[in-house]
Scaffold this motif. Sequence first.
Motif, short mmCIF file in Angstrom:
data_model
loop_
_atom_site.label_atom_id
_atom_site.label_comp_id
_atom_site.label_asym_id
_atom_site.label_seq_id
_atom_site.Cartn_x
_atom_site.Cartn_y
_atom_site.Cartn_z
N VAL A 72 1.17 -29.65 -27.44
CA VAL A 72 2.17 -30.23 -26.54
C VAL A 72 2.63 -31.58 -27.05
O VAL A 72 3.83 -31.90 -27.05
CB VAL A 72 1.58 -30.36 -25.12
N ALA A 73 1.67 -32.41 -27.53
CA ALA A 73 2.01 -33.74 -28.02
C ALA A 73 2.93 -33.66 -29.24
O ALA A 73 3.94 -34.38 -29.33
CB ALA A 73 0.74 -34.51 -28.36
N VAL A 74 2.57 -32.80 -30.19
CA VAL A 74 3.39 -32.66 -31.40
C VAL A 74 4.78 -32.13 -31.05
O VAL A 74 5.79 -32.62 -31.56
CB VAL A 74 2.69 -31.73 -32.41
N ALA A 75 4.83 -31.15 -30.17
CA ALA A 75 6.13 -30.58 -29.78
C ALA A 75 7.02 -31.64 -29.12
O ALA A 75 8.22 -31.74 -29.41
CB ALA A 75 5.93 -29.40 -28.84
N GLY A 76 6.42 -32.43 -28.24
CA GLY A 76 7.20 -33.48 -27.58
C GLY A 76 7.70 -34.51 -28.57
O GLY A 76 8.86 -34.95 -28.51
N LEU A 100 1.66 -37.56 -23.94
CA LEU A 100 1.41 -36.15 -23.67
C LEU A 100 0.00 -35.73 -24.12
O LEU A 100 -0.62 -34.87 -23.49
CB LEU A 100 2.45 -35.29 -24.39
N GLY A 101 -0.49 -36.32 -25.19
CA GLY A 101 -1.79 -35.91 -25.70
C GLY A 101 -2.97 -36.67 -25.13
O GLY A 101 -4.11 -36.19 -25.22
N ALA A 102 -2.72 -37.82 -24.51
CA ALA A 102 -3.82 -38.66 -24.02
C ALA A 102 -4.71 -37.97 -22.99
O ALA A 102 -5.94 -38.08 -23.08
CB ALA A 102 -3.26 -39.96 -23.44
#
Length: 234
Positions: A72-76, A100-102
């Motif tokens: 999700v973090a990478v996509a965002g 997003l990744g935290a």
Amino acid sequence: MSRRVPEFAVLTGVFLGVSTLVSGAVLAWGLYATVVVGAVVSYPFVAFGIVRDNDPAATIPPRWLLAAGAVVAVAGGVGVVVGDPTPGGVLSAVLVAALLGAPAAAYATRFGADLNPVAPRITVLAGGAAGLALLVAGLATGRPLVGAAASVLAGLGAALYGTERGVDVDARTKRLVAAGGGVVGIGIVGVGVARGGPLGPWLLVGIAAAVVPSLYAALTRARSGGSRRPRRSR
């Protein structure tokens, strides 16, 4: 019933997240908007399930959630760069990816995913260096607020990770670190005054540099030195 409530909440969050992804693809929302909306509607349900569960790691394996959070973090972040392929856009992408990744990273750290091959102390130092670099990047790209926010997430997140992983910092050292952060913050503001021009961005960055060490000391006050409870061996 107490077991079904957290599991149902997690399933609801996953269902809403997947539904959002499908809707975004059908309606052509764009990668960034789709990922952010999906996270906003799904994360609260997953968080509720974790809080209500007596054994969250048995319901949601930390490594699985960390992997999902990383995707999700990478996509965002990629979605932001696609829409704004400038140095400022890259900085904004770093902030979005960190936000997003935290949650997934915090959960994995708390429940022992143990995927980081780097020693905790090195991670703390790397996080501090990254935080300073992000502060400078914010000034260089004309996005001091974005740089300050990303810096806080990087520096404070790495410090709290180190504390959770057993990096023991005594109260005196924490006071020195907090004082050092204040000196750095004042120095940054001083550079802004010497350069002339708008002082607002320099003041913002200086405040961020001063606040993060103090915030870390405050959040980990009960775990300073010998007061920290011994960690169980894994």
